[in-house]
Design a protein around this motif. Structure first.
Motif, mmCIF file in Angstrom:
data_model
loop_
_atom_site.group_PDB
_atom_site.id
_atom_site.type_symbol
_atom_site.label_atom_id
_atom_site.label_comp_id
_atom_site.label_asym_id
_atom_site.label_seq_id
_atom_site.Cartn_x
_atom_site.Cartn_y
_atom_site.Cartn_z
ATOM 1 N N THR A 180 -43.202 3.745 -14.019
ATOM 2 C CA THR A 180 -43.225 5.109 -13.511
ATOM 3 C C THR A 180 -44.137 5.273 -12.299
ATOM 4 O O THR A 180 -45.270 4.784 -12.314
ATOM 5 N N ASP A 181 -43.647 5.965 -11.292
ATOM 6 C CA ASP A 181 -44.497 6.357 -10.171
ATOM 7 C C ASP A 181 -45.466 7.434 -10.642
ATOM 8 O O ASP A 181 -45.120 8.270 -11.475
ATOM 9 N N ASN A 182 -46.661 7.421 -10.115
ATOM 10 C CA ASN A 182 -47.697 8.426 -10.329
ATOM 11 C C ASN A 182 -48.359 8.397 -11.702
ATOM 12 O O ASN A 182 -49.182 9.263 -11.982
ATOM 13 N N ALA A 183 -48.032 7.434 -12.563
ATOM 14 C CA ALA A 183 -48.813 7.306 -13.798
ATOM 15 C C ALA A 183 -50.203 6.846 -13.358
ATOM 16 O O ALA A 183 -50.338 5.882 -12.611
ATOM 17 N N CYS A 184 -51.212 7.557 -13.775
ATOM 18 C CA CYS A 184 -52.605 7.270 -13.385
ATOM 19 C C CYS A 184 -52.764 7.222 -11.866
ATOM 20 O O CYS A 184 -53.568 6.447 -11.340
ATOM 21 N N HIS A 185 -51.979 8.010 -11.169
ATOM 22 C CA HIS A 185 -52.053 8.148 -9.710
ATOM 23 C C HIS A 185 -51.751 6.846 -8.963
ATOM 24 O O HIS A 185 -52.295 6.615 -7.885
ATOM 25 N N MET A 186 -50.928 5.985 -9.549
ATOM 26 C CA MET A 186 -50.554 4.718 -8.910
ATOM 27 C C MET A 186 -49.034 4.633 -8.802
ATOM 28 O O MET A 186 -48.307 5.308 -9.523
ATOM 29 N N SER A 187 -48.577 3.765 -7.917
ATOM 30 C CA SER A 187 -47.141 3.615 -7.711
ATOM 31 C C SER A 187 -46.498 2.793 -8.819
ATOM 32 O O SER A 187 -47.164 2.019 -9.515
ATOM 33 N N GLY A 188 -45.194 2.944 -8.959
ATOM 34 C CA GLY A 188 -44.442 2.154 -9.927
ATOM 35 C C GLY A 188 -44.522 0.672 -9.622
ATOM 36 O O GLY A 188 -44.573 -0.160 -10.530
ATOM 37 N N SER A 189 -44.563 0.323 -8.340
ATOM 38 C CA SER A 189 -44.659 -1.093 -7.979
ATOM 39 C C SER A 189 -46.026 -1.670 -8.358
ATOM 40 O O SER A 189 -46.129 -2.825 -8.754
ATOM 41 N N HIS A 190 -47.078 -0.865 -8.264
ATOM 42 C CA HIS A 190 -48.399 -1.312 -8.699
ATOM 43 C C HIS A 190 -48.373 -1.640 -10.190
ATOM 44 O O HIS A 190 -48.844 -2.699 -10.618
ATOM 45 N N GLY A 218 -39.170 -8.619 -29.529
ATOM 46 C CA GLY A 218 -38.255 -7.567 -29.094
ATOM 47 C C GLY A 218 -38.704 -6.880 -27.819
ATOM 48 O O GLY A 218 -39.889 -6.849 -27.494
ATOM 49 N N CYS A 219 -37.727 -6.339 -27.131
ATOM 50 C CA CYS A 219 -37.998 -5.668 -25.844
ATOM 51 C C CYS A 219 -38.924 -4.472 -26.002
ATOM 52 O O CYS A 219 -39.817 -4.262 -25.180
ATOM 53 N N TRP A 220 -38.723 -3.687 -27.036
ATOM 54 C CA TRP A 220 -39.466 -2.439 -27.169
ATOM 55 C C TRP A 220 -40.856 -2.643 -27.750
ATOM 56 O O TRP A 220 -41.624 -1.704 -27.895
ATOM 57 N N GLY A 221 -41.222 -3.874 -28.011
ATOM 58 C CA GLY A 221 -42.566 -4.168 -28.502
ATOM 59 C C GLY A 221 -43.589 -4.335 -27.390
ATOM 60 O O GLY A 221 -44.771 -4.521 -27.643
ATOM 61 N N HIS A 222 -43.136 -4.265 -26.132
ATOM 62 C CA HIS A 222 -44.021 -4.440 -24.983
ATOM 63 C C HIS A 222 -43.994 -3.193 -24.109
ATOM 64 O O HIS A 222 -42.930 -2.606 -23.896
ATOM 65 N N LYS A 223 -45.157 -2.804 -23.601
ATOM 66 C CA LYS A 223 -45.251 -1.711 -22.632
ATOM 67 C C LYS A 223 -46.563 -1.860 -21.889
ATOM 68 O O LYS A 223 -47.453 -2.611 -22.292
ATOM 69 N N TRP A 224 -46.693 -1.140 -20.769
ATOM 70 C CA TRP A 224 -47.911 -1.154 -19.979
ATOM 71 C C TRP A 224 -48.443 0.264 -19.929
ATOM 72 O O TRP A 224 -47.712 1.200 -19.607
ATOM 73 N N THR A 225 -49.722 0.423 -20.280
ATOM 74 C CA THR A 225 -50.335 1.744 -20.261
ATOM 75 C C THR A 225 -51.532 1.758 -19.312
ATOM 76 O O THR A 225 -52.056 0.708 -18.939
ATOM 77 N N CYS A 226 -51.937 2.931 -18.936
ATOM 78 C CA CYS A 226 -53.094 3.081 -18.065
ATOM 79 C C CYS A 226 -53.842 4.342 -18.450
ATOM 80 O O CYS A 226 -53.283 5.236 -19.047
ATOM 81 N N GLY A 227 -55.098 4.389 -18.083
ATOM 82 C CA GLY A 227 -55.932 5.534 -18.366
ATOM 83 C C GLY A 227 -57.124 5.138 -19.215
ATOM 84 O O GLY A 227 -57.144 4.085 -19.858
ATOM 85 N N ALA A 228 -58.120 5.966 -19.240
ATOM 86 C CA ALA A 228 -59.365 5.660 -19.937
ATOM 87 C C ALA A 228 -59.215 5.656 -21.447
ATOM 88 O O ALA A 228 -59.991 5.045 -22.143
ATOM 89 N N GLY A 229 -58.200 6.339 -21.969
ATOM 90 C CA GLY A 229 -58.045 6.440 -23.406
ATOM 91 C C GLY A 229 -57.202 5.338 -24.015
ATOM 92 O O GLY A 229 -56.850 5.405 -25.186
ATOM 93 N N CYS A 230 -56.890 4.309 -23.266
ATOM 94 C CA CYS A 230 -56.021 3.229 -23.780
ATOM 95 C C CYS A 230 -56.803 2.187 -24.545
ATOM 96 O O CYS A 230 -57.917 1.893 -24.287
#
Length: 95
Positions: A39-49, A83-95
Motif C-alpha cells: 500500500t502507498d502511504n502506509a506509515c507515510h511511505m511508498s508502496g515500492s518502499h 501459505g500465502c496469507w501467513g505472511h505480511k509486512w507491517t509498519c508503525g510503532a505499535g508492531c
C-alpha cells in the motif's frame, strides 16, 4: 475547554503514531506463487518502499521472492514458505 481540545488532539496523535498498519499483504495465490500487494502511504511511505523492505526480509529468510511491479512481489510456494496469507509486512510503532 481549550485545554480539553488540545488534550484530545494530542491523544489522537499518539494513537496514530503508535498504530500498526499493514503495508503489504497477500493478494493472490496462483501458478505456484504467492503474490503480495503493498500500500502507498502506509506509515507515510511508498508502496515500492514497503515492497523492497518486505522483499528483503523474505529473501533474507531464504525464500524465492522477486519484485513484480511498482508495489507488488511474488514468492514461490515451497514447503518451508507455507501459505500465502501467513505472511505480511507491517509498519508503525505499535508492531
Amino acid at each position: 475547554m481549550l485545554k480539553l481540545s488540545i488534550f484530545c488532539v494530542l491523544l489522537t496523535s499518539v494513537a496514530v503514531v503508535l498504530g500498526c498498519d499493514t503495508a503489504c499483504s497477500a493478494s493472490q495465490d496462483a501458478n505456484g506463487r504467492c503474490y503480495y500487494s503493498c500500500t502507498d502511504n502506509a506509515c507515510h511511505m511508498s508502496g515500492s518502499h514497503h515492497r523492497d523492505q518486505f522483499l528483503n526480509g523474505l529473501s533474507t529468510r531464504g525464500y524465492d521472492c522477486r519484485p513484480e511491479g511498482y508495489n507488488t512481489l511474488s514468492c514461490g510456494k515451497t514447503g518451508s514458505f507455507g501459505g500465502c496469507w501467513g505472511h505480511k509486512w507491517t509498519c508503525g510503532a505499535g508492531c
